[in-house]
Design a protein around this motif. Structure first.
Motif, PDB file in Angstrom:
ATOM      1  N   ALA A  54       7.039  -2.503   7.028  1.00 53.06           N
ATOM      2  CA  ALA A  54       5.919  -2.969   6.223  1.00 53.06           C
ATOM      3  C   ALA A  54       4.949  -3.753   7.079  1.00 53.06           C
ATOM      4  O   ALA A  54       5.244  -4.157   8.193  1.00 53.06           O
ATOM      5  CB  ALA A  54       6.440  -3.831   5.079  1.00 53.06           C
ATOM      6  N   GLY A  55       3.780  -3.978   6.545  1.00 55.42           N
ATOM      7  CA  GLY A  55       2.792  -4.773   7.259  1.00 55.42           C
ATOM      8  C   GLY A  55       1.751  -3.907   7.921  1.00 55.42           C
ATOM      9  O   GLY A  55       1.655  -2.712   7.717  1.00 55.42           O
ATOM     10  N   GLN A  56       0.982  -4.554   8.746  1.00 61.14           N
ATOM     11  CA  GLN A  56      -0.142  -3.897   9.392  1.00 61.14           C
ATOM     12  C   GLN A  56       0.259  -3.220  10.688  1.00 61.14           C
ATOM     13  O   GLN A  56       1.011  -3.771  11.488  1.00 61.14           O
ATOM     14  CB  GLN A  56      -1.224  -4.932   9.677  1.00 61.14           C
ATOM     15  N   LEU A  57      -0.244  -2.009  10.895  1.00 60.66           N
ATOM     16  CA  LEU A  57      -0.086  -1.290  12.155  1.00 60.66           C
ATOM     17  C   LEU A  57      -1.472  -1.161  12.766  1.00 60.66           C
ATOM     18  O   LEU A  57      -2.459  -1.047  12.052  1.00 60.66           O
ATOM     19  CB  LEU A  57       0.516   0.099  11.922  1.00 60.66           C
ATOM     20  N   GLU A  58      -1.526  -1.136  14.075  1.00 67.19           N
ATOM     21  CA  GLU A  58      -2.826  -1.053  14.730  1.00 67.19           C
ATOM     22  C   GLU A  58      -2.738  -0.175  15.966  1.00 67.19           C
ATOM     23  O   GLU A  58      -1.792  -0.278  16.746  1.00 67.19           O
ATOM     24  CB  GLU A  58      -3.286  -2.460  15.142  1.00 67.19           C
TER      25      GLU A  58
END
Length: 142
Positions: free
Chosen positions: A2-6
């Protein structure tokens, strides 16, 4: 995860060549076929098919192993048929799973494919309302 990927995507030439990178991994070449690009990298839609194959195959392997099955390998062949009009996104995608396992049965693979499609594979979830996705499988006894 989960969370942000960049990721970072940078142009590499005056056409449509790009290099995509994340973390400290080697960059991936992305390009288009001539004359728009030089044909020196993956097409963006090819990368989408790769993502779907890796995500669905990984999900199915994880689910089968959680069922206590011994899985030697899972190979996924993904075929996409593009729309004829712009945007030429995928109209249909077909997944072919090959599961190598000594103890996996048809019902096990069918259940894991259903769960991957319905609730576990995030790439499948993002694509399934935009393209018709079909699948088939075979089990190779190891």
């Amino acid at each position: 995860m989960a969370g942000q990927l960049e990721v970072t995507v940078q142009s590499t030439n005056q056409k449509l060549g790009y290099a995509a990178a994340l973390r400290s991994l080697p960059p991936i070449a992305i390009d288009y076929i001539p004359p728009l690009g030089d044909g020196q990298g993956y097409l963006p839609l090819e990368m989408l098919l790769m993502s779907l194959g890796a995500c669905s195959g990984g999900t199915i392997g994880l689910l089968l192993r959680k069922m206590g099955k011994t899985v030697s390998s899972i190979n996924v062949n993904v075929k996409g048929t593009r729309r004829e009009r712009h945007p030429t996104s995928f109209q249909k995608i077909h997944l072919e799973f090959t599961v190598t396992s000594a103890d996996t049965k048809d019902a096990d693979v069918q259940k894991s494919i259903r769960l991957a499609e319905e609730s576990v594979c995030p790439v499948w979830a993002m694509i399934k309302n935009n393209a018709e996705i079909t699948s088939e499988y075979k089990i190779i006894a190891s």
